[in-house]
Design an enzyme around this catalytic site. Structure first.
Site, short mmCIF file in Angstrom:
data_model
loop_
_atom_site.label_atom_id
_atom_site.label_comp_id
_atom_site.label_asym_id
_atom_site.label_seq_id
_atom_site.Cartn_x
_atom_site.Cartn_y
_atom_site.Cartn_z
N CYS A 44 1.69 13.23 2.22
CA CYS A 44 2.91 12.46 2.09
C CYS A 44 3.84 12.63 3.29
CB CYS A 44 3.64 12.83 0.80
SG CYS A 44 2.65 12.52 -0.68
N ASP A 66 -9.45 -1.95 -3.66
CA ASP A 66 -10.57 -1.09 -4.06
C ASP A 66 -9.99 0.22 -4.57
OD1 ASP A 66 -9.62 0.15 -1.80
OD2 ASP A 66 -11.58 0.39 -0.85
N GLU A 102 -19.15 -5.34 5.67
CA GLU A 102 -18.77 -5.15 4.26
C GLU A 102 -19.99 -4.84 3.39
OE1 GLU A 102 -15.88 -4.70 2.98
OE2 GLU A 102 -14.84 -5.08 4.85
N TYR A 157 -13.89 -7.71 -4.15
CA TYR A 157 -13.42 -6.92 -3.01
C TYR A 157 -13.96 -7.49 -1.69
CZ TYR A 157 -12.92 -3.15 0.28
OH TYR A 157 -12.61 -2.43 1.40
FE1 SF4 Z 1 0.55 8.28 -1.28
FE2 SF4 Z 1 2.29 10.22 -0.74
FE3 SF4 Z 1 2.35 7.94 0.61
FE4 SF4 Z 1 3.10 8.00 -1.92
S1 SF4 Z 1 4.07 9.05 -0.22
S2 SF4 Z 1 1.79 6.48 -0.96
S3 SF4 Z 1 1.68 9.50 -2.76
S4 SF4 Z 1 0.68 9.44 0.62
#
Ligand code: SF4
Length: 348
Positions: free
Chosen positions: A195, A134, A33, A116
């Site tokens: 995502c 963080d 860390e 942290y």
């Molecule tokens: Fe992040 Fe997309 Fe997952 Fe939402 S869906 S936490 S914006 S990576």
């Protein structure tokens, strides 16, 4: 299913690149860390291996000389981290019987350990239920919850810790923290979050509203204010005037010379000076021996433009209606003073 379970399951299937991930030895976590503060994991890796070889436990680290430690740290930069690590190792040996303290609160008392790092060590090594928060984790949490709390404000940390606690539920804290950190570092990226690969997208508000780019929210820093300080350095015999700053403002508790603050960098004219001196100190005659050029000091939110006026008077200043004190000039520097005044006194 739950947020935490889906997140942890995803993380368990990842190949871990770094030896400190999943580590439960408190000394190794402590070392990693410190190394990872302000350093990328791939850069820290060689140092982690070398440091563990040279200083395999907290006692060897505490007994090393500062030169030995700095040599091992050489090239990594931010050497105050190395010094703090050394101090922390010594404190662990002297005050904690050579055992890394177990609790967040105890860890926070050690040099170089902030919220942290204390959360990381106490949760990874000892299972204390402290979510690590963080920059990466702020990003994940603010997007998932579509939470517009600015992350660069004092209340942000506690606020997002609270949200992380709610998402954590009864899950394993170490696994949750590690998974959150990995998600923020590798999937929920600042510019182009991945995502489609994200294990928690079904819980993510920003994903469902396509508002990923709007989070996290940062409060715009206030533009720096310019302030113009005119200090009147009054010489009466071998004495000078000084007062303590009590107002809720910069340099509260420090001392200063008599001050006129106004909106102008221009030199005070005779009338302004006379009015100030007569009104505050009943000084009606004086010699203006010197006016310095303006000097600028930069503070976090302000620029201070300071000018000094050296005034000699034979009239004893009347301080009865003020908070000023008449003190021997050789004692002026024994008071706690802002840097601007110290610099002036050193050169005048
Ligand atoms: Fe992040 Fe997309 Fe997952 Fe939402 S869906 S936490 S914006 S990576």
């Amino acid at each position: 299913m739950s947020f935490a379970r889906d997140l942890i399951t995803w993380n368990q299937l990842r190949d871990e690149l770094y030896p400190w991930i999943g580590e439960s030895d408190p000394y190794k976590i402590l070392l990693s860390e410190f190394l990872l503060q302000q350093t990328r994991s791939d850069q820290a890796l060689a140092y982690y291996t070398r440091m563990l070889h040279l200083f395999p436990n907290v006692t060897t680290l505490a007994n090393a000389t500062e030169d030995e430690l700095l040599r091992a740290w050489q090239g990594l930069g931010y050497y105050s981290r190395a010094r703090n690590l050394h101090k922390t190792a010594k404190r662990i040996v002297s005050d904690h019987n050579s055992r890394v303290p177990k609790t967040y609160v105890e860890l926070l008392n050690l040099p170089g350990i902030g919220p942290y790092t204390a959360s990381a060590i106490s949760s990874f090594a000892f299972g204390e239920r402290r979510p690590v928060v963080d920059g990466n984790v702020y990003r994940v949490l603010s997007r998932v919850m579509e939470d517009a709390t600015p992350i660069n404000t004092p209340k942000a940390h506690q606020h997002f810790v609270q949200i992380a606690c709610e998402l954590l539920g009864e899950s394993d804290i170490a696994a949750f923290n590690q998974a959150m950190m990995n998600l923020g570092a590798h999937v929920c990226l600042p510019k182009k979050p991945r995502c489609s690969e994200c294990p928690v997208r079904s819980y993510c508000g920003a994903f469902s509203s396509s508002m990923q780019a709007a989070f996290p929210v940062k409060k715009k820093p206030r533009p720096k204010q310019h302030r113009y300080f005119h200090y009147i350095d009054i010489h009466y015999k071998n004495k000078g005037l000084i007062e303590k700053r009590h107002m809720d403002d910069i340099w509260k508790g420090l001392y200063q010379l008599p001050l006129i603050e106004n909106r102008s960098p221009h030199v005070l004219d005779e009338n302004e000076l006379l009015q100030f001196l007569s009104h505050h100190f009943a000084i009606t005659t004086y010699n203006l021996n010197e006016v310095t050029p303006v000097g600028r000091q930069t503070l976090s939110h302000q620029y201070i433009h300071a000018r000094f006026y050296r005034v000699q008077t034979a009239i004893k200043p009347d301080v009865s209606k003020t908070n000023y004190s008449l003190v021997n000039r050789e004692n002026l520097e024994t008071f706690a003073l802002p840097k601007t005044i110290v610099n002036y006194l050193n050169t005048s």
